[in-house]
Design a protein around this motif. Structure first.
Motif, short mmCIF file in Angstrom:
data_model
loop_
_atom_site.label_atom_id
_atom_site.label_comp_id
_atom_site.label_asym_id
_atom_site.label_seq_id
_atom_site.Cartn_x
_atom_site.Cartn_y
_atom_site.Cartn_z
N ASP A 195 -15.00 -64.31 184.63
CA ASP A 195 -15.06 -63.19 185.49
C ASP A 195 -13.68 -62.79 185.85
O ASP A 195 -13.65 -62.00 186.73
CB ASP A 195 -16.17 -63.01 186.19
N ALA A 196 -12.78 -63.73 185.65
CA ALA A 196 -11.42 -63.74 186.44
C ALA A 196 -10.21 -63.07 185.38
O ALA A 196 -10.32 -63.95 184.22
CB ALA A 196 -10.85 -64.97 187.04
N VAL A 197 -9.64 -62.07 185.81
CA VAL A 197 -8.53 -62.11 184.98
C VAL A 197 -7.11 -62.20 185.44
O VAL A 197 -6.77 -61.63 186.48
CB VAL A 197 -8.51 -60.45 184.62
N VAL A 198 -6.25 -63.07 184.88
CA VAL A 198 -5.53 -63.71 185.35
C VAL A 198 -4.12 -62.82 184.76
O VAL A 198 -3.95 -63.06 183.48
CB VAL A 198 -5.18 -65.07 185.16
N PRO A 199 -3.35 -62.16 185.52
CA PRO A 199 -2.36 -61.25 184.78
C PRO A 199 -1.03 -62.29 184.40
O PRO A 199 -0.74 -63.13 185.20
CB PRO A 199 -1.91 -60.62 185.69
N ASN A 200 -0.11 -61.89 183.49
CA ASN A 200 1.12 -62.50 183.41
C ASN A 200 2.07 -62.17 184.42
O ASN A 200 2.02 -61.17 184.92
CB ASN A 200 1.69 -61.97 181.96
N SER A 201 2.97 -63.46 184.75
CA SER A 201 3.93 -63.04 185.73
C SER A 201 5.20 -63.79 185.45
O SER A 201 4.81 -65.12 184.88
CB SER A 201 3.37 -63.21 187.23
N ALA A 202 6.22 -63.88 185.91
CA ALA A 202 7.45 -64.48 186.00
C ALA A 202 8.12 -64.94 187.12
O ALA A 202 8.50 -63.88 188.00
CB ALA A 202 8.36 -63.89 184.97
N GLY A 203 7.98 -65.87 187.69
CA GLY A 203 8.52 -66.12 188.99
C GLY A 203 7.81 -65.88 190.21
O GLY A 203 8.25 -65.88 191.16
N ARG A 204 6.55 -65.20 190.10
CA ARG A 204 6.01 -64.53 191.05
C ARG A 204 5.30 -65.63 192.15
O ARG A 204 5.41 -65.62 193.09
CB ARG A 204 4.87 -63.81 190.65
N LEU A 205 4.60 -66.94 191.43
CA LEU A 205 4.20 -67.90 192.07
C LEU A 205 5.27 -68.77 192.71
O LEU A 205 5.15 -69.23 193.96
CB LEU A 205 3.38 -68.62 191.21
N ALA A 206 6.51 -68.64 192.16
CA ALA A 206 7.52 -69.61 192.51
C ALA A 206 8.64 -69.67 191.57
O ALA A 206 8.51 -69.04 190.36
CB ALA A 206 7.17 -71.12 192.95
N PRO A 207 9.78 -69.59 191.95
CA PRO A 207 10.95 -69.53 190.83
C PRO A 207 10.76 -70.53 189.81
O PRO A 207 10.60 -71.76 190.23
CB PRO A 207 12.22 -69.79 191.95
N GLY A 208 10.89 -70.24 188.65
CA GLY A 208 10.75 -71.03 187.63
C GLY A 208 9.35 -71.48 186.96
O GLY A 208 9.17 -72.15 186.00
N ILE A 209 8.38 -70.54 187.59
CA ILE A 209 6.89 -70.84 187.16
C ILE A 209 6.41 -69.61 186.57
O ILE A 209 6.44 -68.52 187.28
CB ILE A 209 6.20 -71.33 188.39
N ASP A 210 6.30 -69.68 185.50
CA ASP A 210 5.77 -68.47 184.95
C ASP A 210 4.46 -68.67 184.72
O ASP A 210 3.89 -69.76 184.07
CB ASP A 210 6.47 -67.93 183.50
N ILE A 211 3.57 -67.66 184.57
CA ILE A 211 2.02 -67.48 184.18
C ILE A 211 1.85 -66.87 182.84
O ILE A 211 2.17 -65.65 182.76
CB ILE A 211 1.44 -66.95 185.35
#
Length: 298
Positions: free
Chosen positions: A146-162
């Motif tokens: 039931d969780a939709v995890v969006p794509n992201s680039a550097g949002r969590l921390a620099p150098g970490i993409d989701i």
């Protein structure tokens, strides 16, 4: 096509079929890590931008992904130049989430993830870890249905993409123009481990409250607009936190404040809000300082 390319394609297909046996949906990739099949709409006068494969033709990127061996062979037959394969994220049964720890951004993404884990009291469980040709890491985690995890680039921390819903990970065994992707020894046959709840909260947008709430249940404030009254929404977001959410909400709000250029101005108000919901001043200041570091504003 050169013999070495045919060999790479054969190996990529074999690895893709092996991944499909684990329930992972795959697509063929070119040596540039992009989907190997070009969109069938690229020459249309009015491209079918919203077509996700309904036309029945291959070439829709991650929307072509399949765990059906026959379909996978058809996709690779249509792309004999493919040298790798992509694994679609967000699909059942694993609802895969990829944590991409980069080494090319000039930051230590692995250290940043460890700091986030310490800050939010979680650990990354034993799971599949893929080594990229540049020395980076792809950590595989399983999300809840039931969780939709969006794509992201550097949002969590620099150098970490989701890599989340609508994204894909380059599968181990793929050969690209920069080298071969491989699994960290001892992790290849592990199932994707469940994503720690504290990390999942950082990866998903804050949930809006339902229209009808039980009067005795704590009410979660909607995600604030950082531009509203120069951060008042972020302050209210922290003030709405209850036990178990306080540190996470403060960290999220501080990150958004720094990203929107008002971190320094808003820090005192965020600190005061955090103290009012139960954090100590030291905890609040430490969390805000961590947000400043992870957003490159320390």
């Amino acid at each position: 096509m050169a013999t070495t390319d045919r060999h790479a394609t054969t190996l990529a297909l074999a690895h893709a079929l092996s991944a499909a046996e684990r329930g992972l949906a795959v697509i063929p990739l070119s040596h540039s890590k992009l989907p190997a099949l070009r969109s069938p709409h690229h020459e249309d006068p009015h491209p079918a931008a919203v077509c996700h494969g309904e036309c029945g033709r291959p070439g829709h990127g991650v929307y072509d992904a399949s765990a059906d061996p026959l379909r996978i062979r058809e996709l690779f037959a249509a792309a004999p130049w493919a040298t790798g394969y992509g694994i679609a994220c967000g699909l059942p049964p694993h609802h895969l989430i990829g944590i991409d720890l980069d080494t090319k951004s000039g930051t230590d993404a692995s250290a940043a993830l460890r700091e986030i884990a310490l800050r939010h009291l979680f650990t990354i469980p034993a799971t599949v870890v893929v080594i990229t040709p540049s020395g980076g890491r792809h950590v595989w985690l399983a999300g809840p249905p039931d969780a939709v995890v969006p794509n992201s680039a550097g949002r969590l921390a620099p150098g970490i993409d989701i890599r989340g819903a609508g994204g894909y990970l380059v599968g181990p065994g793929s050969r690209t123009e920069h080298g071969v992707y491989s699994t960290v020894p001892g992790t290849a046959h592990l199932p994707p481990a469940p994503c720690p709840p504290a990390l999942l909260r950082l990866l998903t947008p804050p949930r809006r409250p339902p229209h009808h709430e039980h009067p005795h249940e704590p009410r979660l404030a909607p995600a604030p607009d950082p531009s509203h009254q120069r951060g008042q929404g972020l302050v209210q977001f922290v003030l709405a936190a209850h036990e178990g959410q306080r540190n996470t909400r403060l960290f999220w709000a501080a990150c958004r404040a720094y990203e929107n250029g008002m971190g320094e101005d808003l820090s005192p108000r965020l600190t005061d809000a955090a103290i009012r919901v139960g954090l100590t001043e030291r905890e609040a200041r430490s969390t805000i300082a961590s947000a400043a570091r992870l957003t490159g504003h320390a």
